[in-house]
Design an enzyme around this catalytic site. Sequence first.
Site, mmCIF file in Angstrom:
data_model
loop_
_atom_site.group_PDB
_atom_site.id
_atom_site.type_symbol
_atom_site.label_atom_id
_atom_site.label_comp_id
_atom_site.label_asym_id
_atom_site.label_seq_id
_atom_site.Cartn_x
_atom_site.Cartn_y
_atom_site.Cartn_z
ATOM 1 C CD GLU A 278 2.412 4.750 -4.326
ATOM 2 O OE1 GLU A 278 2.645 5.933 -4.695
ATOM 3 O OE2 GLU A 278 1.633 3.984 -4.913
ATOM 4 C CD GLN B 217 6.497 2.303 47.502
ATOM 5 O OE1 GLN B 217 6.907 3.462 47.475
ATOM 6 N NE2 GLN B 217 5.597 1.903 48.360
ATOM 7 C CD GLN C 263 16.277 2.391 33.962
ATOM 8 O OE1 GLN C 263 16.523 2.387 32.768
ATOM 9 N NE2 GLN C 263 17.035 3.027 34.843
ATOM 10 C CD GLU D 7 -0.529 -4.611 9.771
ATOM 11 O OE1 GLU D 7 -1.745 -4.701 10.009
ATOM 12 O OE2 GLU D 7 0.204 -5.596 9.553
ATOM 13 N N GLY E 145 22.436 -3.060 33.521
ATOM 14 C CA GLY E 145 23.403 -3.316 32.444
ATOM 15 C C GLY E 145 23.090 -4.582 31.673
ATOM 16 N N GLY F 215 2.379 7.543 3.105
ATOM 17 C CA GLY F 215 2.375 6.546 4.180
ATOM 18 C C GLY F 215 1.066 6.625 4.936
ATOM 19 C CB SER F 216 0.004 8.713 7.838
ATOM 20 O OG SER F 216 0.867 8.168 8.806
ATOM 21 C CG LEU G 217 -1.789 1.214 1.480
ATOM 22 C CD1 LEU G 217 -2.907 1.278 0.431
ATOM 23 C CD2 LEU G 217 -2.414 1.184 2.882
HETATM 24 N N1 CAA Z 1 -13.260 0.308 6.574
HETATM 25 C C1 CAA Z 1 -14.023 0.541 5.487
HETATM 26 N N2 CAA Z 1 -14.048 1.761 4.862
HETATM 27 C C2 CAA Z 1 -13.263 2.732 5.375
HETATM 28 C C3 CAA Z 1 -12.463 2.554 6.493
HETATM 29 C C4 CAA Z 1 -12.485 1.266 7.118
HETATM 30 N N3 CAA Z 1 -11.728 1.007 8.188
HETATM 31 N N4 CAA Z 1 -11.797 3.692 6.767
HETATM 32 C C5 CAA Z 1 -12.189 4.586 5.850
HETATM 33 N N5 CAA Z 1 -13.070 3.994 4.997
HETATM 34 C C6 CAA Z 1 -13.775 4.626 3.870
HETATM 35 C C7 CAA Z 1 -14.611 5.782 4.394
HETATM 36 O O1 CAA Z 1 -15.898 5.333 4.784
HETATM 37 C C8 CAA Z 1 -14.663 6.695 3.196
HETATM 38 O O2 CAA Z 1 -15.628 6.215 2.270
HETATM 39 P P1 CAA Z 1 -16.775 7.205 1.684
HETATM 40 O O3 CAA Z 1 -16.010 8.304 1.012
HETATM 41 O O4 CAA Z 1 -17.532 6.316 0.756
HETATM 42 O O5 CAA Z 1 -17.534 7.675 2.878
HETATM 43 C C9 CAA Z 1 -13.290 6.520 2.557
HETATM 44 O O6 CAA Z 1 -12.797 5.242 3.003
HETATM 45 C C10 CAA Z 1 -12.319 7.584 2.927
HETATM 46 O O7 CAA Z 1 -12.235 7.623 4.346
HETATM 47 P P2 CAA Z 1 -11.552 8.824 5.131
HETATM 48 O O8 CAA Z 1 -12.158 10.134 4.637
HETATM 49 O O9 CAA Z 1 -11.621 8.525 6.570
HETATM 50 O O10 CAA Z 1 -10.047 8.748 4.572
HETATM 51 P P3 CAA Z 1 -8.766 9.581 4.980
HETATM 52 O O11 CAA Z 1 -8.029 9.937 3.752
HETATM 53 O O12 CAA Z 1 -9.115 10.683 5.926
HETATM 54 O O13 CAA Z 1 -7.853 8.478 5.674
HETATM 55 C C11 CAA Z 1 -7.006 7.177 7.460
HETATM 56 C C12 CAA Z 1 -8.233 7.738 6.756
HETATM 57 C C13 CAA Z 1 -7.555 6.458 8.678
HETATM 58 C C14 CAA Z 1 -6.043 8.249 7.914
HETATM 59 C C15 CAA Z 1 -6.290 6.173 6.527
HETATM 60 O O14 CAA Z 1 -5.652 6.831 5.444
HETATM 61 C C16 CAA Z 1 -5.241 5.324 7.234
HETATM 62 O O15 CAA Z 1 -5.589 4.345 7.906
HETATM 63 N N6 CAA Z 1 -3.943 5.658 7.086
HETATM 64 C C17 CAA Z 1 -2.856 4.831 7.609
HETATM 65 C C18 CAA Z 1 -2.426 3.840 6.561
HETATM 66 C C19 CAA Z 1 -1.680 2.670 7.144
HETATM 67 O O16 CAA Z 1 -2.081 2.093 8.148
HETATM 68 N N7 CAA Z 1 -0.596 2.268 6.487
HETATM 69 C C20 CAA Z 1 0.148 1.115 6.854
HETATM 70 C C21 CAA Z 1 0.362 0.274 5.622
HETATM 71 S S1 CAA Z 1 0.682 -1.438 5.826
HETATM 72 C C22 CAA Z 1 2.213 -1.565 6.508
HETATM 73 O O17 CAA Z 1 2.418 -1.045 7.546
HETATM 74 C C23 CAA Z 1 3.305 -2.355 5.856
HETATM 75 C C24 CAA Z 1 3.283 -3.769 6.151
HETATM 76 O O18 CAA Z 1 3.597 -4.586 5.285
HETATM 77 C C25 CAA Z 1 3.001 -4.290 7.494
#
Ligand code: CAA
Length: 389
Positions: free
Chosen positions: A131, A283, A344, A371, A348, A135-136, A129
């Site tokens: 890039e 304590q 802690q 995630e 050491g 990220g966030s 997911l």
């Molecule tokens: N389930 C279903 N739909 C969802 C949802 C969920 N949990 N969260 C949001 N949506 C839907 C919303 O309902 C909305 O749909 P509509 O427009 O139809 O209403 C749409 O998605 C957009 O939602 P938001 O307006 O809330 O979106 P946003 O741009 O504000 O972003 C966010 C929300 C929570 C910040 C999200 O971008 C996010 O979770 N970011 C973090 C990403 C992340 O966790 N990255 C880690 C990647 S994986 C990794 O770590 C690598 C690995 O290999 C382990």
Amino acid sequence: MTDLPIYPLTGEHKMIRDAARDFAQKEIAPIAAEFDESGEFPHATIKKMGALGFMGIEVPEQYGGAEMDTLAYVLALEEICKVDASHGVIMSVNNSLYSHGILHFGTEEQKKAFLPPIASGTAIGAYSLTEPQSGSDAGTMKSRATRDGDFYVLNGRKSWVTSGPVADYFVVFMMTDPDKKQKGISAFLVDGKTKGLVRGRKEPKLGIRASATSEIIFEDCRIPVENRLGREGEGFKIAMTVLDAGRIGIAAQSLGIAEAAYEAARLYAGQREAFGQPIGAFQGTGFKIADMKTRIEASRLLIYNAAIAKENSKKTGGRYSLEASMAKLFASETAMFVTHQSIQIHGGMGYSRELPVERYFRDAKITEIYEGTSEIQRLVISRAELDIK
Ligand code: CAA
């Protein structure tokens, strides 16, 4: 290990928990430090975990899985992570980030083709997911999937892909219609052998060093249209739905790390003497133990609660984002707190590579980042509570 009265475990739960505990103790404990040091991917133990059914715990038997519930998944993952969080994250990605989306959004043909190798542990799955510039704010990705007859042509750069260097199959998110922003994102299933899928350099990491992470670069990578997961434009929703499931796994990973660090500290506090008494009798140490234990048990409650909310959502179709984010936020911050306190208490010796405590500390940090960072979990929780976007 506590059997919490409010969540009594079934015989099946206890069976998978004990099987995971035995396996982790016998097969992973002897090699965990060595693989952390070398950064080598633990192919042999991962294969064995697959044979025991740990790689597709919630996947139905007809697709090669163990067909158990989310609580079973959480219990098994917790036990593996008590011994080694690297094995744990490989297991977590196969179970949730990879399999969950295919189970919920895949066609029958996709499930038959893409689930059995992963669920049986003969192959490794990955989820792409993030890039470099996204990220966030996952909805701002730049990678493009362009339709060309019966194919999509994938181009772009994905980063921080867990298991990227070794994965056999990938769930990949790309823009199919950039004008539509998030609603222009689609999901794809890609065989790792496809021409044009290029693996980047393995990332040198602070922790979870035996789990391999890399960029994945797509250069005119052609995949058949039938490998699109869900509808065009449904990708962002799929990515978020899958992350809700994944976050429960990372919470369980955090719990396992915290429990390991706590147990080491508890034993050390009872044995190590200073000024004529065990340091636990002071304590300053005793209160640390109290805070560590309390936060661990609170994490467990949040995680089991999220697992049950996810299970209920199978019947209601409702979301469990709030429960998953609360569990991940609290458990990952607890893992950091507990591993810090454990070092802690050990003084050491906690700083020495001769004990695993410093590894627990290094492994814990990523749980507050991947995630979804702790800041993103707070965003999800506060938005849900305040009912605002
Ligand atoms: N389930 C279903 N739909 C969802 C949802 C969920 N949990 N969260 C949001 N949506 C839907 C919303 O309902 C909305 O749909 P509509 O427009 O139809 O209403 C749409 O998605 C957009 O939602 P938001 O307006 O809330 O979106 P946003 O741009 O504000 O972003 C966010 C929300 C929570 C910040 C999200 O971008 C996010 O979770 N970011 C973090 C990403 C992340 O966790 N990255 C880690 C990647 S994986 C990794 O770590 C690598 C690995 O290999 C382990």
